[in-house]
Write a protein that holds these residues in place. Structure first.
Motif, PDB file in Angstrom:
ATOM      1  N   SER A 216      -4.969  -9.364  -5.698  1.00 29.71           N
ATOM      2  CA  SER A 216      -3.745 -10.597  -5.410  1.00 29.71           C
ATOM      3  C   SER A 216      -2.993 -10.885  -5.915  1.00 29.71           C
ATOM      4  CB  SER A 216      -5.088 -11.995  -6.642  1.00 29.71           C
ATOM      5  OG  SER A 216      -5.266 -11.183  -7.686  1.00 29.71           O
ATOM      6  N   GLU A 217      -2.773 -10.150  -6.869  1.00 27.55           N
ATOM      7  CA  GLU A 217      -0.469 -10.035  -7.319  1.00 27.55           C
ATOM      8  C   GLU A 217       0.426  -9.968  -6.153  1.00 27.55           C
ATOM      9  OE1 GLU A 217      -1.449  -9.003 -12.090  1.00 27.55           O
ATOM     10  OE2 GLU A 217      -0.817  -7.120 -10.855  1.00 27.55           O
ATOM     11  N   CYS A 218      -0.271  -8.778  -5.481  1.00 27.70           N
ATOM     12  CA  CYS A 218       0.222  -8.542  -4.091  1.00 27.70           C
ATOM     13  C   CYS A 218       0.368  -9.191  -3.268  1.00 27.70           C
ATOM     14  CB  CYS A 218      -0.225  -7.480  -3.278  1.00 27.70           C
ATOM     15  SG  CYS A 218      -0.250  -5.545  -4.539  1.00 27.70           S
ATOM     16  N   VAL A 219      -0.762 -10.031  -2.609  1.00 25.29           N
ATOM     17  CA  VAL A 219      -0.620 -10.842  -1.841  1.00 25.29           C
ATOM     18  C   VAL A 219      -0.041 -11.985  -2.258  1.00 25.29           C
ATOM     19  CG1 VAL A 219      -2.181 -12.561  -0.411  1.00 25.29           C
ATOM     20  CG2 VAL A 219      -2.543 -10.573  -0.703  1.00 25.29           C
ATOM     21  N   GLN A 220       0.422 -12.251  -3.945  1.00 25.31           N
ATOM     22  CA  GLN A 220       1.213 -13.678  -4.280  1.00 25.31           C
ATOM     23  C   GLN A 220       2.315 -13.297  -3.877  1.00 25.31           C
ATOM     24  OE1 GLN A 220       0.454 -16.686  -5.409  1.00 25.31           O
ATOM     25  NE2 GLN A 220       2.598 -16.964  -4.715  1.00 25.31           N
ATOM     26  N   GLU A 221       3.104 -11.909  -3.857  1.00 27.16           N
ATOM     27  CA  GLU A 221       4.253 -11.521  -3.570  1.00 27.16           C
ATOM     28  C   GLU A 221       5.304 -11.480  -2.586  1.00 27.16           C
ATOM     29  OE1 GLU A 221       4.760  -7.491  -5.484  1.00 27.16           O
ATOM     30  OE2 GLU A 221       4.904  -8.505  -7.987  1.00 27.16           O
ATOM     31  N   LEU A 222       4.026 -10.847  -1.691  1.00 33.50           N
ATOM     32  CA  LEU A 222       3.677 -10.969  -0.472  1.00 33.50           C
ATOM     33  C   LEU A 222       4.172 -12.960   0.357  1.00 33.50           C
ATOM     34  CD1 LEU A 222       4.229 -10.155   2.573  1.00 33.50           C
ATOM     35  CD2 LEU A 222       0.839 -10.635   2.617  1.00 33.50           C
ATOM     36  N   TYR A 223       3.263 -13.826  -0.777  1.00 35.99           N
ATOM     37  CA  TYR A 223       3.502 -15.137  -0.234  1.00 35.99           C
ATOM     38  C   TYR A 223       5.525 -15.264  -0.785  1.00 35.99           C
ATOM     39  CZ  TYR A 223      -1.235 -15.896   0.801  1.00 35.99           C
ATOM     40  OH  TYR A 223      -2.384 -15.899   1.535  1.00 35.99           O
ATOM     41  N   ASP A 224       5.423 -15.155  -2.005  1.00 41.00           N
ATOM     42  CA  ASP A 224       6.783 -15.136  -2.348  1.00 41.00           C
ATOM     43  C   ASP A 224       7.747 -14.407  -1.647  1.00 41.00           C
ATOM     44  OD1 ASP A 224       5.474 -16.717  -3.959  1.00 41.00           O
ATOM     45  OD2 ASP A 224       5.491 -15.413  -5.631  1.00 41.00           O
ATOM     46  N   GLY A 225       7.646 -14.051  -0.617  1.00 42.52           N
ATOM     47  CA  GLY A 225       8.773 -12.783   0.140  1.00 42.52           C
ATOM     48  C   GLY A 225       9.188 -11.777  -1.009  1.00 42.52           C
ATOM     49  N   THR A 226       8.667 -11.246  -1.593  1.00 38.28           N
ATOM     50  CA  THR A 226       9.529 -10.427  -2.527  1.00 38.28           C
ATOM     51  C   THR A 226       9.402  -9.319  -2.120  1.00 38.28           C
ATOM     52  OG1 THR A 226       8.266 -11.903  -4.829  1.00 38.28           O
ATOM     53  CG2 THR A 226       8.959  -9.764  -5.368  1.00 38.28           C
ATOM     54  N   VAL A 227       8.143  -8.504  -1.607  1.00 39.24           N
ATOM     55  CA  VAL A 227       7.523  -7.953   0.221  1.00 39.24           C
ATOM     56  C   VAL A 227       7.428  -8.452   0.897  1.00 39.24           C
ATOM     57  CG1 VAL A 227       6.428  -6.099  -2.483  1.00 39.24           C
ATOM     58  CG2 VAL A 227       5.382  -8.040  -1.433  1.00 39.24           C
ATOM     59  N   ASP A 228       7.754  -7.149   1.656  1.00 37.24           N
ATOM     60  CA  ASP A 228       7.675  -7.762   3.254  1.00 37.24           C
ATOM     61  C   ASP A 228       5.874  -7.077   3.372  1.00 37.24           C
ATOM     62  OD1 ASP A 228      10.536  -7.997   3.593  1.00 37.24           O
ATOM     63  OD2 ASP A 228      10.255  -6.128   3.216  1.00 37.24           O
ATOM     64  N   ALA A 229       5.326  -6.080   3.303  1.00 41.00           N
ATOM     65  CA  ALA A 229       3.447  -6.527   3.167  1.00 41.00           C
ATOM     66  C   ALA A 229       3.044  -5.822   2.092  1.00 41.00           C
ATOM     67  CB  ALA A 229       3.762  -4.652   4.790  1.00 41.00           C
TER      68      ALA A 229
END
Length: 374
Positions: A216-229
């Motif tokens: 869920s931390e990874c998916v939140q970063e994806l929503y926030d644009g912190t990561v691309d995938a």
């Protein structure tokens, strides 16, 4: 009696009559059969496979009141904790199935959240914040030789899936393999098989691989644009892409800035096989394998299919063309098969007392369960 009222003389004095002799021979035969049966039972009991109850005793389950199971709490469709503290998902149903076969009905099962790095040690968080050792870990745990060599005792596999990738739907850059992630920021679960592949491959291609304790931390970063995938097992990612089944309570782990996601099939020809960490007791592993064996090859398979249909098959339309998971239970290999002693007369006895009832139809929730949050 004679014609004069006197008792008739025995025609063969000193010998038993025909009916008495037959009774004596029959009694002797019965005694002989009893002796033979007792002898056979003793031989089989000494040299044959154990009974289910003997395995339960060896596993330390006799007299045990509660079965502790470590599960994930932030994976929609797989294992997620709801606002009321209850758990739901495919892994949860598999855990209940195994617990039933081990002799624990739903009120005697307690689920505790467990992080990825704690699955090998079977250390989960109790409601008071303490870490406790659970009896089993059912937490989207991929079976690997490396983990086995490090001491993890896996059951037979209960689900087959594969690694995949999700991106924001607004990102029009295609992903057909992990190499397409070169130059991008990619997140996955730390201590996972996906992280190993990212480290080995993407670092050489200029991608930034970062591991997190929780998907869920990874998916939140994806929503926030912190990561691309985000990359990990397809069955885990699918729950973030498709809509949740209707009628369920909101999850305890809430994400912000939620956006539409796209699921990419990266053409991975390898399989991720999920297994249960059964701990060091061989009898516990045998009991879990026996449950999975009966589910995969016997009449109890409807329980597995009902769980798959409700939580994973329902996600497939939103995740095409990526397959969420293989829609059949993996059959145990020869090394995972278990034999138990079952006497002929048990075929006519009542069913095993902890067998669950018929599989529930898709969309029907179970009631009366106790979770670690209640």
């Amino acid at each position: 009696m004679s014609d004069y009222g006197e008792p008739a003389a025995d025609p063969l004095p000193g010998r038993a009559g025909p009916s008495r002799a037959r009774r004596l021979r029959l009694a002797a035969l019965v005694v002989l059969l009893v002796v033979v049966v007792v002898a056979v039972i003793r031989v089989v009991a000494a040299a044959g496979p154990p009974t289910r109850e003997q395995l339960r005793e060896r596993a330390g389950l006799t007299g045990k009141q509660t079965l502790l199971i470590g599960v994930k709490d932030d994976q929609p469709g797989v294992s997620q904790q709801l606002e009321n503290g209850a758990f739901e998902g495919f892994d949860i149903e598999i855990a209940y199935m195994i617990a039933d076969d081990l002799g624990f009905d739903a009120p005697r099962v307690e689920f505790l959240p467990i992080e990825s790095e704690d699955r090998a040690r079977r250390q989960a968080r109790a409601p008071d914040g303490r870490f406790v050792t659970v009896d089993l870990v059912v937490a989207s745990y991929s079976i690997t030789d490396d983990r086995r060599q490090k001491g993890v005792n896996f059951s037979a596999p209960y689900l087959e899936t594969e690694q995949s990738v999700i991106t924001r739907a607004s990102d029009d850059r295609p992903v057909t393999s992990l190499r397409d992630l070169a130059g991008r920021k990619v997140c996955t679960i730390g201590t996972s098989t996906s992280e190993d592949r990212l480290t080995d491959l993407l670092t050489d291609l200029g991608a930034t691989a970062r591991g997190r304790n929780r998907i869920s931390e990874c998916v939140q970063e994806l929503y926030d644009g912190t990561v691309d995938a985000v990359t990990t097992d397809a069955a885990i990612l699918a729950g973030f892409v498709g809509p949740r089944p209707p009628g369920e309570l909101p999850p305890m782990t809430k994400l912000k800035n939620v956006q539409e996601l796209r699921h990419w099939d990266i053409g991975d020809d390898g399989s991720e096989l999920w297994g249960v960490n059964t701990g060091p007791n061989p009898a516990m592993r045998d009991l879990v394998n026996l449950s999975l064996q009966e589910s995969a090859t016997g009449p109890d398979g409807e329980r597995w299919r009902a769980a798959f249909d409700r939580y994973l098959r329902s996600e497939q339309p939103a995740n095409n063309p990526q397959q969420v998971a293989v829609d059949r239970q993996p059959e145990p290999g020869p090394e995972d098969r278990v034999e138990v002693r079952r006497w002929p007369w048990e075929r006519f006895a009542l069913p095993y007392p902890h067998r669950p009832g018929p599989a529930l139809p898709t969309g029907v929730a179970r009631r009366g369960r106790r979770s670690s949050g209640c």
